[in-house]
Design a protein around this motif. Structure first.
Motif, PDB file in Angstrom:
ATOM      1  N   ALA A  60      -8.147   1.093  -0.883  1.00 31.57           N
ATOM      2  CA  ALA A  60      -8.278  -0.172  -0.156  1.00 31.57           C
ATOM      3  C   ALA A  60      -6.976  -0.527   0.554  1.00 31.57           C
ATOM      4  O   ALA A  60      -6.988  -1.007   1.687  1.00 31.57           O
ATOM      5  N   ALA A  61      -5.844  -0.260  -0.099  1.00 33.42           N
ATOM      6  CA  ALA A  61      -4.551  -0.553   0.514  1.00 33.42           C
ATOM      7  C   ALA A  61      -4.321   0.345   1.730  1.00 33.42           C
ATOM      8  O   ALA A  61      -3.862  -0.113   2.773  1.00 33.42           O
ATOM      9  N   LEU A  62      -4.662   1.630   1.591  1.00 32.89           N
ATOM     10  CA  LEU A  62      -4.506   2.545   2.715  1.00 32.89           C
ATOM     11  C   LEU A  62      -5.419   2.153   3.874  1.00 32.89           C
ATOM     12  O   LEU A  62      -5.003   2.185   5.034  1.00 32.89           O
ATOM     13  N   ARG A  63      -6.643   1.773   3.590  1.00 29.91           N
ATOM     14  CA  ARG A  63      -7.571   1.328   4.643  1.00 29.91           C
ATOM     15  C   ARG A  63      -7.035   0.077   5.326  1.00 29.91           C
ATOM     16  O   ARG A  63      -7.125  -0.058   6.554  1.00 29.91           O
ATOM     17  N   HIS A  64      -6.488  -0.837   4.537  1.00 28.06           N
ATOM     18  CA  HIS A  64      -5.927  -2.071   5.084  1.00 28.06           C
ATOM     19  C   HIS A  64      -4.762  -1.756   6.035  1.00 28.06           C
ATOM     20  O   HIS A  64      -4.675  -2.320   7.136  1.00 28.06           O
ATOM     21  N   LEU A  65      -3.880  -0.846   5.622  1.00 26.42           N
ATOM     22  CA  LEU A  65      -2.741  -0.483   6.456  1.00 26.42           C
ATOM     23  C   LEU A  65      -3.193   0.229   7.724  1.00 26.42           C
ATOM     24  O   LEU A  65      -2.653  -0.008   8.809  1.00 26.42           O
ATOM     25  N   ARG A  66      -4.188   1.102   7.621  1.00 30.85           N
ATOM     26  CA  ARG A  66      -4.712   1.780   8.813  1.00 30.85           C
ATOM     27  C   ARG A  66      -5.327   0.778   9.775  1.00 30.85           C
ATOM     28  O   ARG A  66      -5.166   0.889  10.996  1.00 30.85           O
ATOM     29  N   ALA A  67      -6.007  -0.225   9.247  1.00 34.42           N
ATOM     30  CA  ALA A  67      -6.608  -1.264  10.095  1.00 34.42           C
ATOM     31  C   ALA A  67      -5.519  -2.072  10.798  1.00 34.42           C
ATOM     32  O   ALA A  67      -5.632  -2.376  11.992  1.00 34.42           O
ATOM     33  N   LEU A  68      -4.450  -2.421  10.067  1.00 32.71           N
ATOM     34  CA  LEU A  68      -3.346  -3.169  10.674  1.00 32.71           C
ATOM     35  C   LEU A  68      -2.628  -2.334  11.732  1.00 32.71           C
ATOM     36  O   LEU A  68      -2.168  -2.850  12.747  1.00 32.71           O
ATOM     37  N   GLY A  69      -2.543  -1.038  11.496  1.00 31.05           N
ATOM     38  CA  GLY A  69      -1.838  -0.156  12.414  1.00 31.05           C
ATOM     39  C   GLY A  69      -2.619   0.208  13.654  1.00 31.05           C
ATOM     40  O   GLY A  69      -2.052   0.720  14.620  1.00 31.05           O
ATOM     41  N   HIS A  70      -3.914  -0.069  13.658  1.00 32.73           N
ATOM     42  CA  HIS A  70      -4.759   0.326  14.780  1.00 32.73           C
ATOM     43  C   HIS A  70      -4.267  -0.225  16.115  1.00 32.73           C
ATOM     44  O   HIS A  70      -4.203   0.490  17.111  1.00 32.73           O
ATOM     45  N   ASP A  71      -3.891  -1.479  16.159  1.00 30.74           N
ATOM     46  CA  ASP A  71      -3.493  -2.121  17.408  1.00 30.74           C
ATOM     47  C   ASP A  71      -1.994  -2.023  17.705  1.00 30.74           C
ATOM     48  O   ASP A  71      -1.546  -2.520  18.738  1.00 30.74           O
ATOM     49  N   LEU A  72      -1.233  -1.407  16.809  1.00 32.64           N
ATOM     50  CA  LEU A  72       0.207  -1.294  17.034  1.00 32.64           C
ATOM     51  C   LEU A  72       0.517  -0.312  18.155  1.00 32.64           C
ATOM     52  O   LEU A  72      -0.194   0.674  18.352  1.00 32.64           O
ATOM     53  N   LYS A  73       1.568  -0.587  18.881  1.00 35.12           N
ATOM     54  CA  LYS A  73       2.105   0.347  19.871  1.00 35.12           C
ATOM     55  C   LYS A  73       3.166   1.189  19.161  1.00 35.12           C
ATOM     56  O   LYS A  73       3.835   0.707  18.239  1.00 35.12           O
ATOM     57  N   PRO A  74       3.361   2.441  19.573  1.00 31.86           N
ATOM     58  CA  PRO A  74       4.407   3.265  18.946  1.00 31.86           C
ATOM     59  C   PRO A  74       5.787   2.622  19.086  1.00 31.86           C
ATOM     60  O   PRO A  74       6.167   2.172  20.162  1.00 31.86           O
TER      61      PRO A  74
END
Length: 117
Positions: free
Chosen positions: A23-37
């Motif tokens: 769940a923590a990994l999924r949460h972080l992937r979701a937060l990272g989706h809209d991030l720019k490099p």
């Protein structure tokens, strides 16, 4: 056709993917989706300056995207593992030529991870 054994996940400290829940990994992937490099790994490869820049970005943001440019002389998965180890962060995801890294801020965490049941 020989099958190779699955690659072992490296332990990178208290925020390693092996110690975080799904769940923590999924949460972080979701937060990272809209991030720019935030950091770009280019033709010079994985230099000390790049590691310092990634460490500073992790201290500021906790969750960063690193883009591996096509002219980079390193394998994307090896670079991801090495960068995570050298920055003492958790490798959340390698998707194409993009790496998602997480390291909790030592004093003032911004990201609250979901609790495990």
């Amino acid at each position: 056709m020989s099958s190779s054994p699955p690659a072992a996940k490296s332990s990178i400290g208290p925020t390693s993917p092996t110690s975080m829940s799904g769940a923590a990994l999924r949460h972080l992937r979701a937060l990272g989706h809209d991030l720019k490099p935030t950091v770009m790994l280019g033709k010079d490869g994985l230099t000390d300056g790049l590691v310092q820049a990634a460490g500073a970005a992790l201290l500021t943001h906790e969750l960063i995207k690193v883009k591996i440019l096509s002219e980079a002389p390193v394998d994307r998965k090896e670079a991801a593992t090495e960068l995570a180890a050298r920055t003492k962060s958790a490798l959340v995801q390698v998707l194409g030529r993009t790496i998602l890294l997480y390291r909790r801020h030592p004093k003032k965490p911004k990201i609250v991870l979901p609790r495990t049941k």
